[in-house]
Design a protein around this motif. Structure first.
Motif, PDB file in Angstrom:
ATOM      1  N   GLN A 135       0.805  -1.219   0.000  1.00 19.11           N
ATOM      2  CA  GLN A 135       0.000   0.000   0.000  1.00 19.11           C
ATOM      3  C   GLN A 135       0.843   1.276   0.000  1.00 19.11           C
ATOM      4  N   GLY A 136       2.171   1.115  -0.104  1.00 17.10           N
ATOM      5  CA  GLY A 136       3.036   2.284  -0.215  1.00 17.10           C
ATOM      6  C   GLY A 136       3.178   3.074   1.066  1.00 17.10           C
ATOM      7  N   LEU A 137       3.080   2.407   2.218  1.00 23.43           N
ATOM      8  CA  LEU A 137       3.110   3.087   3.507  1.00 23.43           C
ATOM      9  C   LEU A 137       4.314   2.646   4.335  1.00 23.43           C
ATOM     10  N   LYS A 138       4.636   3.474   5.331  1.00 28.12           N
ATOM     11  CA  LYS A 138       5.618   3.108   6.354  1.00 28.12           C
ATOM     12  C   LYS A 138       4.987   3.296   7.729  1.00 28.12           C
ATOM     13  N   ALA A 139       5.605   2.661   8.731  1.00 29.93           N
ATOM     14  CA  ALA A 139       5.009   2.636  10.057  1.00 29.93           C
ATOM     15  C   ALA A 139       5.949   3.165  11.123  1.00 29.93           C
ATOM     16  N   VAL A 140       5.359   3.860  12.086  1.00 33.85           N
ATOM     17  CA  VAL A 140       5.983   4.102  13.380  1.00 33.85           C
ATOM     18  C   VAL A 140       5.472   2.978  14.272  1.00 33.85           C
ATOM     19  N   VAL A 141       6.375   2.137  14.755  1.00 37.64           N
ATOM     20  CA  VAL A 141       6.005   0.891  15.422  1.00 37.64           C
ATOM     21  C   VAL A 141       6.218   1.015  16.928  1.00 37.64           C
ATOM     22  N   ARG A 142       5.246   0.516  17.684  1.00 41.41           N
ATOM     23  CA  ARG A 142       5.425   0.408  19.139  1.00 41.41           C
ATOM     24  C   ARG A 142       4.825  -0.906  19.614  1.00 41.41           C
ATOM     25  N   PHE A 143       5.539  -1.597  20.493  1.00 36.28           N
ATOM     26  CA  PHE A 143       5.036  -2.810  21.132  1.00 36.28           C
ATOM     27  C   PHE A 143       4.743  -2.492  22.593  1.00 36.28           C
ATOM     28  N   ALA A 144       3.571  -2.892  23.074  1.00 37.84           N
ATOM     29  CA  ALA A 144       3.206  -2.627  24.474  1.00 37.84           C
ATOM     30  C   ALA A 144       2.311  -3.748  24.983  1.00 37.84           C
ATOM     31  N   TYR A 145       2.242  -3.846  26.305  1.00 37.87           N
ATOM     32  CA  TYR A 145       1.459  -4.910  26.935  1.00 37.87           C
ATOM     33  C   TYR A 145       0.081  -4.438  27.368  1.00 37.87           C
ATOM     34  N   ASN A 146      -0.218  -3.173  27.127  1.00 35.96           N
ATOM     35  CA  ASN A 146      -1.528  -2.652  27.521  1.00 35.96           C
ATOM     36  C   ASN A 146      -1.803  -1.372  26.740  1.00 35.96           C
ATOM     37  N   TYR A 147      -3.072  -1.133  26.505  1.00 37.07           N
ATOM     38  CA  TYR A 147      -3.519   0.107  25.874  1.00 37.07           C
ATOM     39  C   TYR A 147      -4.782   0.558  26.604  1.00 37.07           C
ATOM     40  N   PRO A 148      -4.614   1.245  27.748  1.00 34.16           N
ATOM     41  CA  PRO A 148      -5.775   1.675  28.540  1.00 34.16           C
ATOM     42  C   PRO A 148      -6.764   2.464  27.696  1.00 34.16           C
TER      43      PRO A 148
END
Length: 496
Positions: A135-148
């Motif tokens: 799709q011609g995109l790039k990502a800012v990536v984050r890994f986390a164990y929770n998303y309140p």
């Protein structure tokens, strides 16, 4: 010498040093590519041949700036996406349609706080990154164990033990390495609520544990990509002297030059909701100074957030225009917090913010040999400026294209033109010589210039090419070629 922005390109006779013509295959000096098809852009080695003095005519064009707001890779407003493991081949088409090229992908590790990441999840991550590519995109990536769900729920957020975090980072290393081409940056994540390095249920915010996670991430994240962390006070404690451009551009950049910042409450309170909190106003001011100096090299990104006290938030156009430049903001979340965007729209600065985020490179003049024989050196000279708030986050360089009558092209990478050298409000002039293929067919070649993605996998994909902030001109023939992701200069090279 300055030229009128709308004058015709001219041919100037200059005395310049040129290498004697040499034999060799076409791979020695350039890479033949067809329009819109993959091609490799090899490094150009320095030749060690005897010099001779020659008279070489140069074709030169002056270019006009453009105020058009157009998408460019690895910068601008991003859209909030989903866990990269859930990205499908069409799920982000709306992002491209809306004119963005960057997404934020919060990877949800909540199901794995006490166990290894299964191979099925790692495989889905690889598939998701492949769908980003499509799709011609790039990502800012984050890994986390929770998303309140709300900013009031974060106190009970659960993360993982240090040993589990280290194990997960080790498991994720091959995924990050294999997909570096579509990763713009990796945010620290893992620790605390939302992975923002506060409110940890496993005491991961102690100085020693933060360093342990930092070091594991520096090992996992490709050297070609930036790691971004939440709090300037951590960076200032680890690296009291802000990084330099030389350190950033080095083959083995220092840790300080590899780590940028993400501010997830930009402009939302006097200390950006804890971003610059310190025991005294002087210490808080010192953190701001450090952040400005460090981000001049590494850049920064993030988002606004809901202000605890709207009266103390900095929501006016003058605030974002001043601080966006001061903190060298490369990207911001377009989906949050919308009250800021409403104020910027009402104040008439939203389009300017969109243009200024990250880099905005304008070519001023471009010159190249008007005549050159096969196997000889093509002289070139370029001047360009950066009208954005930050230098490009990741490496990419200029390439000249010699376009045949059948629209196939020979790519000539220009050595020494890593665009990260160009900071905001700076102008650089580069010049040099690049060898032409010894087997180059005589004839007339149209000359284009581009800045393709540095990754071979994306180099021939127009969506990943940097677009220069220059206007088309019916007078000079300058025109953006969207189909191939490069700028037509309106000049030609004659090969006798």
């Amino acid at each position: 010498m300055k030229h009128s922005c709308d004058r015709h390109w001219t041919t100037t006779v200059l005395v310049c040093a040129a290498l004697a013509a040499c034999g060799g295959s076409s791979e020695d000096g350039g890479t033949s590519i067809a329009s819109g098809t993959p091609g490799t852009l090899p490094a150009v080695a320095e030749a060690t041949l005897p010099w001779k003095l020659s008279v070489a005519p140069l074709a030169e064009v002056s270019l006009s700036p453009s105020d058009e707001d157009f998408p460019n890779p690895e910068r601008g407003f991003y859209r909030f996406a989903t866990d990269p493991a859930k990205i499908t081949a069409t799920s982000l088409e709306y992002v491209v349609a809306d004119g963005q090229r960057l997404v934020y992908t919060p990877a949800d590790l909540s199901a794995y706080r006490t166990r290894d990441l299964p191979s099925s999840y790692l495989n889905r991550l690889n598939a998701g990154f492949e769908n980003l590519r499509r799709q011609g995109l790039k990502a800012v990536v984050r890994f986390a164990y929770n998303y309140p769900a709300s900013e009031a729920d974060y106190l009970n957020a659960q993360d993982a033990s240090l040993s589990r975090v280290r194990r997960h980072i080790t498991q994720l290393t091959p995924v990050l390495q294999a997909n570096a081409d579509v990763i713009a940056a990796v945010q620290g994540g893992f620790i605390g609520a939302w992975g923002e390095w506060h409110t940890s249920s496993n005491k991961l915010t102690t100085p020693a544990n933060k360093i342990a996670v930092r070091d594991a991430l520096l090992q996992a994240v490709p050297v070609s990509r930036q790691l971004q962390l939440r709090y300037p006070r951590d960076l200032a404690a680890w690296y009291p002297t802000p990084p330099t451009v030389a350190q950033l551009l080095a083959p083995s950049p220092t840790a300080a030059a590899r780590i940028g910042q993400h501010n997830d409450c930009f402009l939302a309170s006097p200390d950006d909701v804890g971003t610059y909190w310190s025991a005294t106003p002087a210490e808080s001011a010192a953190l701001r100074t450090y952040a400005q100096q460090a981000s001049a090299v590494t850049g920064a990104g993030g988002e606004t957030c809901a202000p605890p006290d709207v009266a103390r938030a900095r929501m006016a156009c003058e605030d974002i225009l001043r601080e966006g430049a001061a903190y060298h903001m490369t990207y911001l979340n377009r989906d949050y917090y919308t009250a800021f965007f409403a104020r910027w729209q009402a104040g008439g600065c939203m389009a300017e913010v969109s243009r200024k985020l990250g880099y905005r490179l304008q070519l001023q003049t471009m010159a190249h040999s008007a005549v050159a024989a096969p196997g000889s050196l093509l002289a070139w000279r370029v001047a360009l400026s950066n009208e954005g708030w930050a230098r490009p986050m990741n490496a990419r360089s200029l390439v000249l294209y010699l376009v045949r009558s059948d629209n196939t092209a020979i790519a000539l990478p220009l050595p020494g033109t890593d665009l990260r050298q160009l900071g905001p409000r700076e102008t650089l002039q580069w010049s040099g010589e690049v060898p032409l293929p010894a087997t180059l067919t005589p004839g007339s070649y149209r000359v284009h210039i581009g800045a393709p993605d540095a990754a071979q996998s994306l180099a021939a994909t127009p969506a990943y090419a940097l677009r220069f902030a220059n206007a088309d001109s019916a007078v000079t023939g300058v025109q953006w070629d969207a189909q191939n992701g490069r700028l037509v200069l309106g000049t030609t090279l004659q090969v006798p």
